[in-house]
Write a protein that holds these residues in place. Sequence first.
Motif, PDB file in Angstrom:
ATOM      1  N   ASN A   1       0.813  -1.219   0.000  1.00 44.28           N
ATOM      2  CA  ASN A   1       0.000   0.000   0.000  1.00 44.28           C
ATOM      3  C   ASN A   1       0.846   1.268   0.000  1.00 44.28           C
ATOM      4  O   ASN A   1       2.084   1.230   0.061  1.00 44.28           O
ATOM      5  N   ALA A   2       0.163   2.414  -0.067  1.00 41.48           N
ATOM      6  CA  ALA A   2       0.853   3.701  -0.189  1.00 41.48           C
ATOM      7  C   ALA A   2       1.721   4.003   1.029  1.00 41.48           C
ATOM      8  O   ALA A   2       2.802   4.582   0.903  1.00 41.48           O
ATOM      9  N   ALA A   3       1.250   3.636   2.242  1.00 39.96           N
ATOM     10  CA  ALA A   3       2.054   3.887   3.445  1.00 39.96           C
ATOM     11  C   ALA A   3       3.342   3.069   3.406  1.00 39.96           C
ATOM     12  O   ALA A   3       4.410   3.553   3.798  1.00 39.96           O
ATOM     13  N   ALA A   4       3.263   1.814   2.903  1.00 42.70           N
ATOM     14  CA  ALA A   4       4.475   1.003   2.761  1.00 42.70           C
ATOM     15  C   ALA A   4       5.431   1.646   1.759  1.00 42.70           C
ATOM     16  O   ALA A   4       6.648   1.652   1.955  1.00 42.70           O
ATOM     17  N   ALA A   5       4.869   2.205   0.674  1.00 40.34           N
ATOM     18  CA  ALA A   5       5.701   2.883  -0.321  1.00 40.34           C
ATOM     19  C   ALA A   5       6.386   4.100   0.278  1.00 40.34           C
ATOM     20  O   ALA A   5       7.571   4.365   0.025  1.00 40.34           O
TER      21      ALA A   5
ATOM     22  N   LEU B   1       1.319 -14.170   4.156  1.00 39.13           N
ATOM     23  CA  LEU B   1       2.163 -13.474   5.134  1.00 39.13           C
ATOM     24  C   LEU B   1       1.772 -11.999   5.114  1.00 39.13           C
ATOM     25  O   LEU B   1       1.884 -11.337   4.074  1.00 39.13           O
ATOM     26  N   VAL B   2       1.290 -11.509   6.236  1.00 37.81           N
ATOM     27  CA  VAL B   2       0.832 -10.120   6.339  1.00 37.81           C
ATOM     28  C   VAL B   2       1.840  -9.356   7.197  1.00 37.81           C
ATOM     29  O   VAL B   2       2.087  -9.726   8.348  1.00 37.81           O
ATOM     30  N   VAL B   3       2.412  -8.309   6.633  1.00 41.95           N
ATOM     31  CA  VAL B   3       3.461  -7.532   7.295  1.00 41.95           C
ATOM     32  C   VAL B   3       2.974  -6.107   7.527  1.00 41.95           C
ATOM     33  O   VAL B   3       2.434  -5.480   6.612  1.00 41.95           O
ATOM     34  N   GLN B   4       3.152  -5.617   8.747  1.00 42.02           N
ATOM     35  CA  GLN B   4       2.826  -4.227   9.067  1.00 42.02           C
ATOM     36  C   GLN B   4       4.112  -3.442   9.274  1.00 42.02           C
ATOM     37  O   GLN B   4       5.024  -3.900   9.971  1.00 42.02           O
ATOM     38  N   LEU B   5       4.168  -2.255   8.676  1.00 46.47           N
ATOM     39  CA  LEU B   5       5.342  -1.385   8.778  1.00 46.47           C
ATOM     40  C   LEU B   5       4.940  -0.072   9.416  1.00 46.47           C
ATOM     41  O   LEU B   5       3.887   0.494   9.095  1.00 46.47           O
ATOM     42  N   ARG B   6       5.769   0.418  10.313  1.00 50.31           N
ATOM     43  CA  ARG B   6       5.553   1.734  10.918  1.00 50.31           C
ATOM     44  C   ARG B   6       6.878   2.466  11.001  1.00 50.31           C
ATOM     45  O   ARG B   6       7.913   1.868  11.255  1.00 50.31           O
TER      46      ARG B   6
END
Length: 387
Positions: free
Chosen positions: A61-65, A141-146
Motif C-alpha cells: 500500500n501507499a504507506a508502505a511505499a 504473510l501479512v506484514v505491518q510497517l511503521r
Amino acid sequence: MNVRTSGSVADACPAVVHGSQGAGGARDAPARGLDGLGLDPDDLPDGLVVADENGRVTCFNAAAARITAVSPREAMGRPLESALPLEDLEGRRWWSLTDPYGGLATRIGQPERNLLLPGGREVLVSARYVRERAGGPVRRLVVQLRGTDARRRTERSHAELIATVAHELRSPLTSVKGFTATLLAKWERFTDDQKRLMLETVDADADRVTRLIAELLDISRIDSGRLEVRRQPVDIVAAVRRHIQAHTAAGQSEDRFHVEVVEPLPDLWADPDKIDQVLGNLLENAVRHGEGRVTIAVSPALTKARTEGTAITVSDEGPGIPEESMGRVFTRFWRGSKRGGTGLGLYIVKGIVEAHGGTITVDRAPRGGARFRFTLPVGAPAFLSQS
C-alpha cells in the motif's frame, strides 16, 4: 510520495479483502475484510505488505511505499525478501533468519521489532502468518510497517527528562554534600551563625530535591492516567490569599498582588493539595517571570461541558509569552525565561486541572503580560449527591 496501487481493492490485496484465516483454520466472513468495510489498502495509516503462499508480494500500500521509498509497481509480484529486504540490527537478513514459510508450523507471526531497510533506515515491523489450518503451511504473510518517528520522539523526551533531572539534582546534592562534609570535619571551627547558615542552606536544598522528586512522581501518574483526585470542599479565595501571604512573607510587596472576586461563588469540590499546587505554580511563574502587578480573579463560570464551574485567572504585567510559543507552554521542559526551573511545572498544572475535569488556557493579559485561566467543575461527588 502518493503512490496508489492499481486496480480495485480486491486486485490490490485480494487475500486480505476476501477474509483472513486464523490459526484455528476458520475463514472469516468477507464483511470483515477491507472490501466489506469499504476501505482501500491505501487508506490504512500503517504500511501493509502481503505475500502469497509462494512468498510473492500481492499487496503493497501507499504507506508502505512512503516508509520504504519503493513504489508498489516495483514491489508487486516480486519475492518478499527482494521487495522488502530487511536486516536486523546485527546485519542479518531478516527473512532468512525467521524463515516464515519453512520454519516451525506452530508459529503465528513475529512481534513488532526494530529492523533496518537498505541504507540503514529504521522501521518497526510486525508479521502475521496466516494458515488454513493449525500447523498447516503459510498461505499468506501479512506484514505491518511503521516509521520510528513517534518512538524517537518518546526516546528524546525521556532523554531530556533524565538530563533535566540530573542537572537539577547535581547542584543541591553538591551543596548538601559539601556543607555536611565541611561541618563534620571542622565543626568546632565555625561560629553558631556560620553553622546555622550552612544548615539552612542544606535544608533549602533538601526541599528542592524533594520538590523535584514530587514533580517526577506527578509526571509519572499523569502520563499513566493514574493521578488520583480526592475531592473535598475547597475555599478557593482563602487558598489564593494564603499563597499571597506566603509571597509577601518571602519579601514581595503586598501592593504587587490584587485579588478580584465575583460573588456568589458556587461550592467547589476539588483536591485541596493539588489545587494548592496549581495556584502555587501559576503565582510563582507570575512573580518570577512577570513584572508589575499580579492579578488573581475568581468568578463563577461555565465549563466546556456547559455545566457550573469556577474560573481562576492569574495575570501579570510583564513582557508576556511570544505568540509563537503559546502552543508549547503546557509541554514538558518549556521555559518562559532563563530564570531557572525544570520546565515541568506547567505540564503538571495542566495534568492536574484536566484530572479534575477542567480546562486551562493561556493568552495575553490586557496590560501585556501572560494570563492563565483555568476552570474547574463544581459540585459534590456523586456518592454524596445520592445520599
